[in-house]
Motif scaffolding. Sequence first.
Motif, PDB file in Angstrom:
ATOM      1  N   ASN A 274       8.445   8.102   4.124  1.00 24.89           N
ATOM      2  CA  ASN A 274       7.044   7.728   3.907  1.00 24.89           C
ATOM      3  C   ASN A 274       6.914   6.926   2.595  1.00 24.89           C
ATOM      4  O   ASN A 274       6.328   5.839   2.570  1.00 24.89           O
ATOM      5  CB  ASN A 274       6.197   9.019   3.849  1.00 24.89           C
ATOM      6  CG  ASN A 274       4.716   8.755   3.653  1.00 24.89           C
ATOM      7  OD1 ASN A 274       4.351   7.848   2.932  1.00 24.89           O
ATOM      8  ND2 ASN A 274       3.874   9.558   4.280  1.00 24.89           N
ATOM      9  N   LEU A 275       7.505   7.458   1.521  1.00 25.78           N
ATOM     10  CA  LEU A 275       7.395   6.776   0.218  1.00 25.78           C
ATOM     11  C   LEU A 275       8.166   5.462   0.213  1.00 25.78           C
ATOM     12  O   LEU A 275       7.710   4.464  -0.363  1.00 25.78           O
ATOM     13  CB  LEU A 275       7.907   7.692  -0.897  1.00 25.78           C
ATOM     14  CG  LEU A 275       6.989   8.865  -1.228  1.00 25.78           C
ATOM     15  CD1 LEU A 275       7.662   9.827  -2.184  1.00 25.78           C
ATOM     16  CD2 LEU A 275       5.694   8.358  -1.841  1.00 25.78           C
ATOM     17  N   GLN A 277       8.730   3.518   2.748  1.00 21.58           N
ATOM     18  CA  GLN A 277       7.996   2.509   3.523  1.00 21.58           C
ATOM     19  C   GLN A 277       6.822   1.952   2.736  1.00 21.58           C
ATOM     20  O   GLN A 277       6.561   0.763   2.748  1.00 21.58           O
ATOM     21  CB  GLN A 277       7.483   3.122   4.825  1.00 21.58           C
ATOM     22  CG  GLN A 277       8.515   3.050   5.940  1.00 21.58           C
ATOM     23  CD  GLN A 277       8.165   3.976   7.073  1.00 21.58           C
ATOM     24  OE1 GLN A 277       7.011   4.350   7.240  1.00 21.58           O
ATOM     25  NE2 GLN A 277       9.164   4.358   7.843  1.00 21.58           N
ATOM     26  N   SER A 278       6.125   2.854   1.999  1.00 19.14           N
ATOM     27  CA  SER A 278       4.919   2.347   1.326  1.00 19.14           C
ATOM     28  C   SER A 278       5.207   1.771  -0.055  1.00 19.14           C
ATOM     29  O   SER A 278       4.455   0.924  -0.523  1.00 19.14           O
ATOM     30  CB  SER A 278       3.840   3.430   1.250  1.00 19.14           C
ATOM     31  OG  SER A 278       4.358   4.579   0.676  1.00 19.14           O
ATOM     32  N   CYS A 279       6.277   2.196  -0.708  1.00 17.18           N
ATOM     33  CA  CYS A 279       6.502   1.733  -2.096  1.00 17.18           C
ATOM     34  C   CYS A 279       7.829   0.987  -2.261  1.00 17.18           C
ATOM     35  O   CYS A 279       8.109   0.448  -3.335  1.00 17.18           O
ATOM     36  CB  CYS A 279       6.463   2.897  -3.059  1.00 17.18           C
ATOM     37  SG  CYS A 279       4.984   3.881  -2.904  1.00 17.18           S
ATOM     38  N   ALA A 369       0.471  12.501   2.524  1.00 13.66           N
ATOM     39  CA  ALA A 369      -0.219  11.202   2.489  1.00 13.66           C
ATOM     40  C   ALA A 369      -0.997  11.037   1.184  1.00 13.66           C
ATOM     41  O   ALA A 369      -1.020   9.943   0.602  1.00 13.66           O
ATOM     42  CB  ALA A 369      -1.151  11.071   3.695  1.00 13.66           C
ATOM     43  N   ALA A 372       1.512  10.273  -1.503  1.00 15.05           N
ATOM     44  CA  ALA A 372       2.041   8.908  -1.321  1.00 15.05           C
ATOM     45  C   ALA A 372       1.012   7.867  -1.769  1.00 15.05           C
ATOM     46  O   ALA A 372       1.373   6.850  -2.371  1.00 15.05           O
ATOM     47  CB  ALA A 372       2.437   8.688   0.130  1.00 15.05           C
ATOM     48  N   ALA A 373      -0.272   8.138  -1.497  1.00 13.78           N
ATOM     49  CA  ALA A 373      -1.309   7.173  -1.898  1.00 13.78           C
ATOM     50  C   ALA A 373      -1.362   7.057  -3.424  1.00 13.78           C
ATOM     51  O   ALA A 373      -1.493   5.955  -3.973  1.00 13.78           O
ATOM     52  CB  ALA A 373      -2.663   7.616  -1.342  1.00 13.78           C
ATOM     53  N   ARG A 376       1.630   5.109  -4.561  1.00  8.21           N
ATOM     54  CA  ARG A 376       1.431   3.685  -4.252  1.00  8.21           C
ATOM     55  C   ARG A 376       0.550   3.024  -5.308  1.00  8.21           C
ATOM     56  O   ARG A 376       0.843   1.946  -5.806  1.00  8.21           O
ATOM     57  CB  ARG A 376       0.803   3.569  -2.870  1.00  8.21           C
ATOM     58  CG  ARG A 376       1.143   2.276  -2.149  1.00  8.21           C
ATOM     59  CD  ARG A 376       0.869   2.305  -0.654  1.00  8.21           C
ATOM     60  NE  ARG A 376      -0.313   3.031  -0.262  1.00  8.21           N
ATOM     61  CZ  ARG A 376      -0.299   4.134   0.486  1.00  8.21           C
ATOM     62  NH1 ARG A 376       0.833   4.636   0.915  1.00  8.21           N
ATOM     63  NH2 ARG A 376      -1.421   4.749   0.810  1.00  8.21           N
ATOM     64  N   ARG A 377      -0.543   3.690  -5.657  1.00  4.22           N
ATOM     65  CA  ARG A 377      -1.456   3.092  -6.656  1.00  4.22           C
ATOM     66  C   ARG A 377      -0.751   2.936  -7.996  1.00  4.22           C
ATOM     67  O   ARG A 377      -0.928   1.937  -8.689  1.00  4.22           O
ATOM     68  CB  ARG A 377      -2.691   3.980  -6.829  1.00  4.22           C
ATOM     69  CG  ARG A 377      -3.747   3.696  -5.772  1.00  4.22           C
ATOM     70  CD  ARG A 377      -4.989   4.520  -5.978  1.00  4.22           C
ATOM     71  NE  ARG A 377      -5.694   4.265  -7.225  1.00  4.22           N
ATOM     72  CZ  ARG A 377      -6.697   5.012  -7.682  1.00  4.22           C
ATOM     73  NH1 ARG A 377      -7.120   6.047  -6.975  1.00  4.22           N
ATOM     74  NH2 ARG A 377      -7.293   4.735  -8.818  1.00  4.22           N
ATOM     75  N   SER A 380       1.838   0.127  -8.173  1.00  9.20           N
ATOM     76  CA  SER A 380       1.304  -1.234  -8.108  1.00  9.20           C
ATOM     77  C   SER A 380       1.031  -1.759  -9.522  1.00  9.20           C
ATOM     78  O   SER A 380       0.796  -2.948  -9.723  1.00  9.20           O
ATOM     79  CB  SER A 380       0.038  -1.281  -7.254  1.00  9.20           C
ATOM     80  OG  SER A 380      -0.976  -0.554  -7.910  1.00  9.20           O
TER      81      SER A 380
END
Length: 389
Positions: A274-275, A277-279, A369, A372-373, A376-377, A380
């Motif tokens: 999950n991490l 894929q998103s980061c 989730a 992970a959000a 992600r923030r 960035s």
Amino acid sequence: MNATPIQVPLLIPAVPDRSALWPYLERIDEARHYTNFGPLVKELEARLQQRFESHAGMQLHVTTVSNATLGIELTLKALNLPAGSLVLVPALTFVATITAIISAGHIPVVADIDPDNWLLTPEIAAAAVKASGARAAVVVATFGHPQNTRDWSEFQRQSGVRIVIDAAAAFGSQWLDAGDIPVVFSMHATKSLPAGEGGFIVSGDASINALVCQMSNFGINLDPHSGVPVGYLSSSGTNAKLSEFHAAVGLASLDNWDQQALLRQRLYQRYRSNLEQSCGEELSWQTGPAPSAPTTFCVRLGSEARRTHFEILCREQGIATRRWYQPLLHRHAPEIGKIVVLPTPHAEAVAADLIGLPFFIDISDAQIASVAAAVRRSVSLNPLLQHVT
Ligand SMILES: Cc1ncc(COP(=O)(O)O)c(C=O)c1O
């Protein structure tokens, strides 16, 4: 301002419930044997011994103790090093590793770690021994990532430096392929084989296990063939015996260990992909084989500023995180005692952006989730940013 209530805890121990303990508690009631090397302790040792031997294909010995910290201390004492010997320890580990060295009467030498697998490796140890004159090392299977016992055995044979592996969190991942390297495991409630409190030493050297066992019982001789009368003190030990009640919890944990390990592995893979894929590339992970039964989940966020940002976000959202193993060992109070500190640039770099994320068997997809959000923030953010306002 009131803190946000915890929505995602850091860790929830997975200890057997009372129905799993019941058969063992009944046996304690019947035997009326509560501690001092009782039948449940012997059964736990025998089952663990069988597990390690079937992996290693050689004879090994298992000795239980009341916790891994005392296990490391007594194993070091069993090596009979001169008092005040210099003993290497990696900068990134739980404080117990260094307190055990000090309690064994030695002087810790804090050494660096590998930047990729976050372990004290034989190569780093060779340079650290040259720089310090250390006579032993407590090397750590950090965050459950195993050490290679064959490599350490070769290192020990060539250098004469005695090795003990602190594999407190590595049950199921750390095996012994070399009998001359004693390995210490923890059965603390937070570990994958929990007994509440507890630990054990595995080695191929019967004399080390016998001495640890004796020192766990004050140092009283119980061997009629040792030359010292039975009941006499023949070494200076402590009380580090595992009680029958803790052995009961350990046995019930072992009954269910394989299923639990599978759940932990699957969770680790699901969470990590999950991490990833998103980061993607923004995160870095401890390299090496994934632990068989992970109990912690650590990642590097790419900069100290990102980590600070992430911690603030998590506090706002009730997500618990932990800077595992920080401060580094040599950054604690000077009162802990005399310590030699070698340069530790890789450990400093890892410590600057390492963060432990929530990890427990029944963490939900929604909880993952939300973590992970927040990750992600934070990633960035420009990693070169120095301060977070
Ligand atoms: C690396 C390491 N060493 C030693 C210990 C101490 O184990 P115990 O709590 O069984 O004394 C721990 C516990 O978390 C640990 O992580």
